[in-house]
Design an enzyme around this catalytic site. Sequence first.
Site, PDB file in Angstrom:
ATOM      1  CD  GLN A  51      36.605  52.909 -28.071  1.00  0.00           C
ATOM      2  OE1 GLN A  51      36.863  54.100 -28.157  1.00  0.00           O
ATOM      3  NE2 GLN A  51      36.826  52.201 -26.970  1.00  0.00           N
ATOM      4  CB  CYS A  91      34.537  58.093 -23.835  1.00  0.00           C
ATOM      5  SG  CYS A  91      35.037  59.806 -24.169  1.00  0.00           S
ATOM      6  CG  ASN A 130      42.777  51.342 -20.057  1.00  0.00           C
ATOM      7  OD1 ASN A 130      41.894  52.167 -20.196  1.00  0.00           O
ATOM      8  ND2 ASN A 130      44.039  51.623 -20.327  1.00  0.00           N
ATOM      9  NE  ARG A 169      46.713  59.261 -19.354  1.00  0.00           N
ATOM     10  CZ  ARG A 169      46.567  59.657 -18.100  1.00  0.00           C
ATOM     11  NH1 ARG A 169      46.852  60.895 -17.765  1.00  0.00           N
ATOM     12  NH2 ARG A 169      46.134  58.816 -17.171  1.00  0.00           N
TER      13      ARG A 169
END
Length: 342
Positions: free
Chosen positions: A76, A106, A219, A243
């Site tokens: 990435q 992000c 996601n 997570r």
Amino acid sequence: MRKNSVKTKTPSISNAARLSVAPMMDWTDRHCRALHRLMSSRALLYTEMVTAPALVRGGALHLLTFSPGEQPVALQLGGSDPAELAQAAVMGAGEGYSEINLNCGCPSDRVQSGSFGAVLMETPGRVADCVAAMIAAVPADIPVTVKCRIGVDDQEPEQVLPDFLRRVRDAGVGRVQIHARKAWLQGLSPKENRDIPPLDHDLVVAMKSEFPDLHISLNGGVTTLEQVESLLARGLDGVMIGRAAYHDPCSILLDADRRIFGSPLPGRSAPEIVEEMYPYIESHLAAGGRLNQVTRHMLGLFAGQPGARHWRRTLSENAHRPGAGIGVLQAALETVGEAQAA
């Protein structure tokens, strides 16, 4: 440039993307990926985000280090300059990564200040330029993909997401990963952005209907294989887990090859995975590494099982000590065995 000694490719990276482990800063480093690969031979793994400026301007080629045994693994990248991203993509392709992914999701302040990450959702034309340059620069067998949010701040996801997907598709992208939450660039921390904005799985499913030619992975908020199976049954091409795959990897990865990929081989147990990590750890220690650099990713191996607290405590209290080695793990496994036998 240094190259990995073996350049392997999965027969179908798209099939591997049926289940993937999300790129997570400070977590999905090469040691974490080595552990996850032992648990699933089929799932697609991602690196932490590596910024294009660090590679192109900073020469930080060590950030690209990985073992061929991690394949299929995707790199990435973070950035917003098409030419710079193209150069970084070439570097990643040269190292043997199976996929190059552009981070458009992000929300951290540091990423925003560099005009990349989730802030790129506001400039889909720039994203299209970036991915077009990356696609033109790398071999045709290495896909360039995009990980994005459903929108940012006051954007209306139902409007901006289809436009965003259309632009990146028309630029040549065939596969996207969509975090099914908005990112609030003002007012929420990166941690809060992972939990507070409401999930909209239905919107992501709808995007698959609107863009049947795109390979779409969802996601966000997925914590079990049952959810993965349900989302795949709704028509999505893949599911990306973050997570949950890190904090409780056994529940996600140990049976993934059988349930998600149809492998006839049974999953292994957590103790077996620990013992299979010994050669990797011994090699890392022999090269001058520290035990806790690897074991910090193994703390959740017994999550929810008797002995989990003893396992975590033994590793946390001893793995950082000078000279710590495999004996720490063996002692930790003994505490688990004693707790499960009680």
